[in-house]
Design a protein around this motif. Sequence first.
Motif, PDB file in Angstrom:
ATOM      1  N   SER A 130      53.449 -15.153  -4.891  1.00 36.73           N
ATOM      2  CA  SER A 130      51.704 -14.325  -4.436  1.00 36.73           C
ATOM      3  C   SER A 130      51.313 -14.224  -5.955  1.00 36.73           C
ATOM      4  CB  SER A 130      52.987 -12.489  -4.429  1.00 36.73           C
ATOM      5  OG  SER A 130      53.505 -12.809  -2.649  1.00 36.73           O
ATOM      6  N   ARG A 131      51.390 -13.715  -6.735  1.00 37.61           N
ATOM      7  CA  ARG A 131      50.433 -13.266  -8.051  1.00 37.61           C
ATOM      8  C   ARG A 131      49.881 -15.011  -8.055  1.00 37.61           C
ATOM      9  NH1 ARG A 131      54.525 -10.901 -12.873  1.00 37.61           N
ATOM     10  NH2 ARG A 131      55.287  -9.158 -11.173  1.00 37.61           N
ATOM     11  N   GLU A 132      50.432 -16.089  -7.806  1.00 40.80           N
ATOM     12  CA  GLU A 132      49.433 -17.599  -8.139  1.00 40.80           C
ATOM     13  C   GLU A 132      48.027 -17.344  -6.859  1.00 40.80           C
ATOM     14  OE1 GLU A 132      53.372 -19.856  -9.788  1.00 40.80           O
ATOM     15  OE2 GLU A 132      52.350 -20.581  -7.717  1.00 40.80           O
ATOM     16  N   ASP A 133      49.313 -16.821  -6.313  1.00 44.76           N
ATOM     17  CA  ASP A 133      47.787 -16.317  -4.885  1.00 44.76           C
ATOM     18  C   ASP A 133      46.808 -15.444  -5.155  1.00 44.76           C
ATOM     19  OD1 ASP A 133      48.960 -18.601  -3.642  1.00 44.76           O
ATOM     20  OD2 ASP A 133      49.663 -17.313  -2.118  1.00 44.76           O
ATOM     21  N   LEU A 134      47.386 -14.047  -5.899  1.00 43.55           N
ATOM     22  CA  LEU A 134      46.346 -13.289  -6.086  1.00 43.55           C
ATOM     23  C   LEU A 134      45.330 -14.055  -6.980  1.00 43.55           C
ATOM     24  CD1 LEU A 134      44.676 -10.265  -4.696  1.00 43.55           C
ATOM     25  CD2 LEU A 134      46.913  -9.266  -5.513  1.00 43.55           C
ATOM     26  N   PHE A 135      45.856 -13.891  -8.174  1.00 41.50           N
ATOM     27  CA  PHE A 135      45.452 -14.305  -9.681  1.00 41.50           C
ATOM     28  C   PHE A 135      44.813 -15.819 -10.078  1.00 41.50           C
ATOM     29  CE2 PHE A 135      47.822  -9.879  -9.478  1.00 41.50           C
ATOM     30  CZ  PHE A 135      46.261  -8.904  -9.610  1.00 41.50           C
ATOM     31  N   MET A 136      44.004 -16.001 -10.979  1.00 47.62           N
ATOM     32  CA  MET A 136      43.846 -16.649 -12.039  1.00 47.62           C
ATOM     33  C   MET A 136      44.520 -16.288 -12.913  1.00 47.62           C
ATOM     34  SD  MET A 136      41.109 -18.478 -10.086  1.00 47.62           S
ATOM     35  CE  MET A 136      40.509 -20.381 -11.391  1.00 47.62           C
ATOM     36  N   ASN A 137      45.151 -18.427 -13.315  1.00 48.21           N
ATOM     37  CA  ASN A 137      46.057 -18.214 -13.954  1.00 48.21           C
ATOM     38  C   ASN A 137      45.464 -17.329 -15.327  1.00 48.21           C
ATOM     39  OD1 ASN A 137      47.985 -19.843 -12.831  1.00 48.21           O
ATOM     40  ND2 ASN A 137      47.294 -21.732 -14.161  1.00 48.21           N
ATOM     41  N   SER A 138      44.349 -17.540 -15.686  1.00 47.11           N
ATOM     42  CA  SER A 138      43.692 -16.993 -17.138  1.00 47.11           C
ATOM     43  C   SER A 138      43.804 -15.045 -16.666  1.00 47.11           C
ATOM     44  CB  SER A 138      42.473 -17.459 -16.973  1.00 47.11           C
ATOM     45  OG  SER A 138      41.833 -16.290 -16.147  1.00 47.11           O
ATOM     46  N   ARG A 139      44.101 -14.843 -15.805  1.00 46.38           N
ATOM     47  CA  ARG A 139      44.598 -13.010 -15.883  1.00 46.38           C
ATOM     48  C   ARG A 139      43.194 -12.580 -16.162  1.00 46.38           C
ATOM     49  NH1 ARG A 139      50.354 -14.412 -18.590  1.00 46.38           N
ATOM     50  NH2 ARG A 139      49.241 -13.699 -20.621  1.00 46.38           N
ATOM     51  N   ASP A 140      42.457 -12.454 -15.600  1.00 47.16           N
ATOM     52  CA  ASP A 140      41.035 -11.949 -15.949  1.00 47.16           C
ATOM     53  C   ASP A 140      39.960 -11.859 -14.613  1.00 47.16           C
ATOM     54  OD1 ASP A 140      39.810 -14.438 -15.865  1.00 47.16           O
ATOM     55  OD2 ASP A 140      38.603 -13.922 -17.426  1.00 47.16           O
ATOM     56  N   ARG A 141      40.343 -12.249 -13.560  1.00 47.77           N
ATOM     57  CA  ARG A 141      39.848 -12.771 -12.454  1.00 47.77           C
ATOM     58  C   ARG A 141      40.823 -12.951 -11.374  1.00 47.77           C
ATOM     59  NH1 ARG A 141      38.464 -16.533 -15.066  1.00 47.77           N
ATOM     60  NH2 ARG A 141      38.275 -18.890 -14.830  1.00 47.77           N
ATOM     61  N   LEU A 142      40.616 -12.315  -9.691  1.00 54.25           N
ATOM     62  CA  LEU A 142      41.060 -12.454  -8.584  1.00 54.25           C
ATOM     63  C   LEU A 142      40.985 -14.462  -8.291  1.00 54.25           C
ATOM     64  CD1 LEU A 142      40.655  -8.992  -7.098  1.00 54.25           C
ATOM     65  CD2 LEU A 142      42.295  -9.781  -8.048  1.00 54.25           C
ATOM     66  N   ARG A 143      41.845 -14.506  -7.258  1.00 55.84           N
ATOM     67  CA  ARG A 143      41.884 -15.905  -6.510  1.00 55.84           C
ATOM     68  C   ARG A 143      40.813 -15.579  -5.458  1.00 55.84           C
ATOM     69  NH1 ARG A 143      43.587 -20.604  -8.198  1.00 55.84           N
ATOM     70  NH2 ARG A 143      44.928 -19.463  -9.953  1.00 55.84           N
ATOM     71  N   GLU A 144      39.541 -16.176  -4.513  1.00 51.04           N
ATOM     72  CA  GLU A 144      39.649 -16.351  -3.286  1.00 51.04           C
ATOM     73  C   GLU A 144      40.241 -16.977  -2.184  1.00 51.04           C
ATOM     74  OE1 GLU A 144      37.036 -14.109  -3.044  1.00 51.04           O
ATOM     75  OE2 GLU A 144      36.302 -13.937  -3.940  1.00 51.04           O
ATOM     76  N   GLY A 145      40.567 -15.890  -1.730  1.00 44.64           N
ATOM     77  CA  GLY A 145      41.904 -16.758  -0.612  1.00 44.64           C
ATOM     78  C   GLY A 145      42.278 -15.419   0.717  1.00 44.64           C
ATOM     79  N   GLU A 146      42.996 -16.055   1.060  1.00 44.11           N
ATOM     80  CA  GLU A 146      44.047 -14.756   2.371  1.00 44.11           C
ATOM     81  C   GLU A 146      44.247 -13.420   1.605  1.00 44.11           C
ATOM     82  OE1 GLU A 146      44.546 -13.357   5.784  1.00 44.11           O
ATOM     83  OE2 GLU A 146      42.895 -15.159   5.173  1.00 44.11           O
ATOM     84  N   LEU A 147      45.055 -14.076   0.898  1.00 42.55           N
ATOM     85  CA  LEU A 147      45.493 -12.934   0.446  1.00 42.55           C
ATOM     86  C   LEU A 147      44.909 -11.594  -0.197  1.00 42.55           C
ATOM     87  CD1 LEU A 147      48.586 -11.434  -0.346  1.00 42.55           C
ATOM     88  CD2 LEU A 147      48.582 -11.979  -2.536  1.00 42.55           C
ATOM     89  N   LYS A 148      43.920 -11.835  -1.319  1.00 40.47           N
ATOM     90  CA  LYS A 148      42.559 -10.771  -1.142  1.00 40.47           C
ATOM     91  C   LYS A 148      41.880 -10.361  -0.590  1.00 40.47           C
ATOM     92  CE  LYS A 148      38.286 -10.647  -4.429  1.00 40.47           C
ATOM     93  NZ  LYS A 148      37.343 -11.561  -4.909  1.00 40.47           N
ATOM     94  N   ARG A 149      41.675 -11.717   0.865  1.00 37.29           N
ATOM     95  CA  ARG A 149      41.207 -10.087   2.132  1.00 37.29           C
ATOM     96  C   ARG A 149      41.669  -9.841   2.277  1.00 37.29           C
ATOM     97  NH1 ARG A 149      41.098  -9.945   6.814  1.00 37.29           N
ATOM     98  NH2 ARG A 149      43.401 -11.572   7.314  1.00 37.29           N
ATOM     99  N   GLN A 150      43.270  -9.804   2.975  1.00 41.55           N
ATOM    100  CA  GLN A 150      44.551  -9.266   3.288  1.00 41.55           C
ATOM    101  C   GLN A 150      44.480  -7.643   2.492  1.00 41.55           C
ATOM    102  OE1 GLN A 150      47.562 -11.953   3.532  1.00 41.55           O
ATOM    103  NE2 GLN A 150      47.398 -11.246   5.371  1.00 41.55           N
ATOM    104  N   VAL A 151      44.170  -7.573   1.621  1.00 34.98           N
ATOM    105  CA  VAL A 151      44.403  -6.704   0.376  1.00 34.98           C
ATOM    106  C   VAL A 151      43.140  -5.823   0.237  1.00 34.98           C
ATOM    107  CG1 VAL A 151      44.115  -6.181  -2.841  1.00 34.98           C
ATOM    108  CG2 VAL A 151      45.663  -7.650  -0.719  1.00 34.98           C
ATOM    109  N   GLU A 152      41.948  -6.005   0.077  1.00 32.54           N
ATOM    110  CA  GLU A 152      40.392  -5.446   0.207  1.00 32.54           C
ATOM    111  C   GLU A 152      41.084  -5.080   1.782  1.00 32.54           C
ATOM    112  OE1 GLU A 152      37.373  -7.945  -0.525  1.00 32.54           O
ATOM    113  OE2 GLU A 152      38.207  -8.491  -2.186  1.00 32.54           O
ATOM    114  N   SER A 153      41.548  -6.225   2.638  1.00 34.78           N
ATOM    115  CA  SER A 153      41.069  -4.257   4.711  1.00 34.78           C
ATOM    116  C   SER A 153      42.309  -3.916   4.198  1.00 34.78           C
ATOM    117  CB  SER A 153      42.580  -5.762   5.064  1.00 34.78           C
ATOM    118  OG  SER A 153      42.023  -4.634   6.073  1.00 34.78           O
TER     119      SER A 153
END
Length: 774
Positions: free
Chosen positions: A413-436
């Motif tokens: 889940s962390r890989e799906d939510l965060f970029m490996n650089s650990r300074d920004r979110l990764r666009e995708g379904e998990l981010k959309r669910q979190v924002e919702s």
Amino acid sequence: MITVGTDIKEIAISLAKCESEEEIISYLKSENLWSSDNWREYGDNENNFSIIGNQQNSPDAALVEKLINSVDAVLMKECYINGIDPKSDLAPKDIKTALSHFYNIPGGDLSSLASKVRGKLANNIGFVATGKKSNPNYTIIDQGEGQSPKSLPESILSLNKSNKLRIPFVQGKFNMGGSGVLQFCGQHNLQLVISKRHPDLPSEDSSQKWGVTVVRREPPTKGKRSSVYTYLAPNNNILSFKADALDLLPSRDSAFGKEMEYGTFIKLYEYKIPGLTTNILFDLYNRLSMLMPTLALPIRFFERRDYKGHTLETTLSGLNVRLSEDKRNNIEEGFPITSNITINGEEMKLSIIAFKEGKEEKYKKNEGVIFTVNGQTHGDISKAFFARKGVGMGAIANSLMIIVDCSKMDGRSREDLFMNSRDRLREGELKRQVESELTDLVKNHSMLKELRERRRRESLENKLNDDKPLSNLLDDILKKSPTLSKLFISGQRLSNPFNLQKSGETDDYEGRTYPTFFKLKQKKNSNILTKIVPKNVRARIAFETDAANDYFDRVKQPGEVKLLLNGERVSTYNINLHNGIATLNVRIPENAEVDEEYTYTLEVTDESRYEPFLETFKLVVDKDRKKTTSNGKGKRKKGKGSNGKDKREEKSKLALPNIIEIFHTEWDKKNFNNETALKVENNGDSGFDFYINMDNIHLTTELKSRKSEDSILIKNKYKYGMVLIGLGIINNTNMEDEDENEDQTDKVEEFTKMISPMLLPMIENLGELQESEM
């Protein structure tokens, strides 16, 4: 090549005291160490620029990685000293457990320690600023595990190794984040590394030597398409020497002078960090606090450039400690408040902070929601989130910040939510669910709604009377124009713009550490509560309890909540608890059919209970609810005409907003400047507030060229024109855009800023056109 008899210790000390790239290059050349045959490829990878150059995209986030690596090194040292293999089953399972076990920090929370204790603990890690004020050098020093000369290529100077992958209580996992600082170091990307292994720790090299090297960037040559990072390693070996200690630690008035017996010294030369090069005790301290809100170990800051002040040292303990210490003067009463959301079975804890008006500036910039793992910020959503159409917290958007703790999420889940650089979110379904889930929680949180309305009342109560003549005139304009009357609800506005209905809780509520009841609020007798819920609407179920507000989110012995559907665990929902009311928000299954019935059970327990609290309720599926907001989206419900038949459905229209004039003395409060024309705050079901800049540079310029007796007419034309443009943009956005996350208020600000220079000339000149001129 290095000559026999060269004093490597002298080289290390001389390099540490260099204060510019020019100095360090000149010194290395004088020792015949600058030529390429003395350097080895970083990570033993000639294509390392593709990895190192793809790290953090901001210098402050890159610095955080270095500081976190120092925290990891100190924790690793303590683990070994306590006789525990960091990769074994006996090692702490997370950072909080490590802090509690190794340092006796209650709950692993630095805010539980007195400032003097934190100050003493900060002696393990130092951050020192030297060099020029405008072109600083930053040194990170930790008295952690340290590395031997032999192990440096496999640790600090490596890439993509699995050094910490199986160590649960450290932050660094990817073995490359620490290299992110290099691209921000001067023209040649120089970094000095001096390290020695702690004498009591296992080591590949028993000689107890110090290792010293310099990292640099070599531009593309000989047909290479990219740069390559290399480090100083004559004969492919790290320079090494024996010494009991080196005078590398900062003294009272100098960057050097105190002995360092082991650990790691890393110096970053001419670090490029725009806007944060001032005294590190201020802007950079504030910024790093925000990027490390729940810092595991404190860090001592030393400003050693040419600055004056009562003290040039301080201790960085993270944002949470700052907020705890500054709470009375900077945080709204009753905040921070806690909540949690669960998505796909992954629990995330929330801390919702509301700053007093204007106080947020010294804590954050544009951040609204920040996501953390083990206390380090991994990405954020801007504060514009709170002004979105679906959130509707425009009046307090600048003052809000949410910290989302994602430490309990699994690795996937962390890989799906965060970029490996650990300074920004990764666009995708998990981010959309979190924002919702965040949108739903914030929009409906009673405390946030009450704060929003109180803040609006304080801002508007002295201005609304002045708004009436303008509103009456706009009303008249709308009535006279058939086109405009079709767009807006002429004359309609909220009778009470301040929706200040209290939820019934008392301000002096004191909950129990372990509640004695947790029951459905709407349940009658022994019947199961049954609610009819449209397919496209979340069900909101209220529970009564005597639990303390932090029951689910406290560090020590928190309560646990579980939602079951027909006996199976529900993976996505949110619950917030405040002053005896817990509100559960959940969507019915996506494949639900109308009239289907679903049975849910909420299970709440803690360490004091033998049996959990169990409450069962039913949701019956209804057809989708049509959207009928007064802000212009959806359709009005059908009504009956005079003949008893259904009236024709028609699109709802936009009511008149509150209209407030802003002058230059008030610009700071609303983030105005001389070119701002109109700003709109979306306050959800409370409507829109329109703020007109009456000191806009184009308006004031026009006024200067006119007769004084014309000024009132000119100002009114400007106001009416801007309001109508703003209403049109919002109305059009609401009608055409179904995205609840769209921030149409930004569109208003951008467009009115562009149209402002032309508005008055258009009104004046086009109005004078004659039919013969057309």
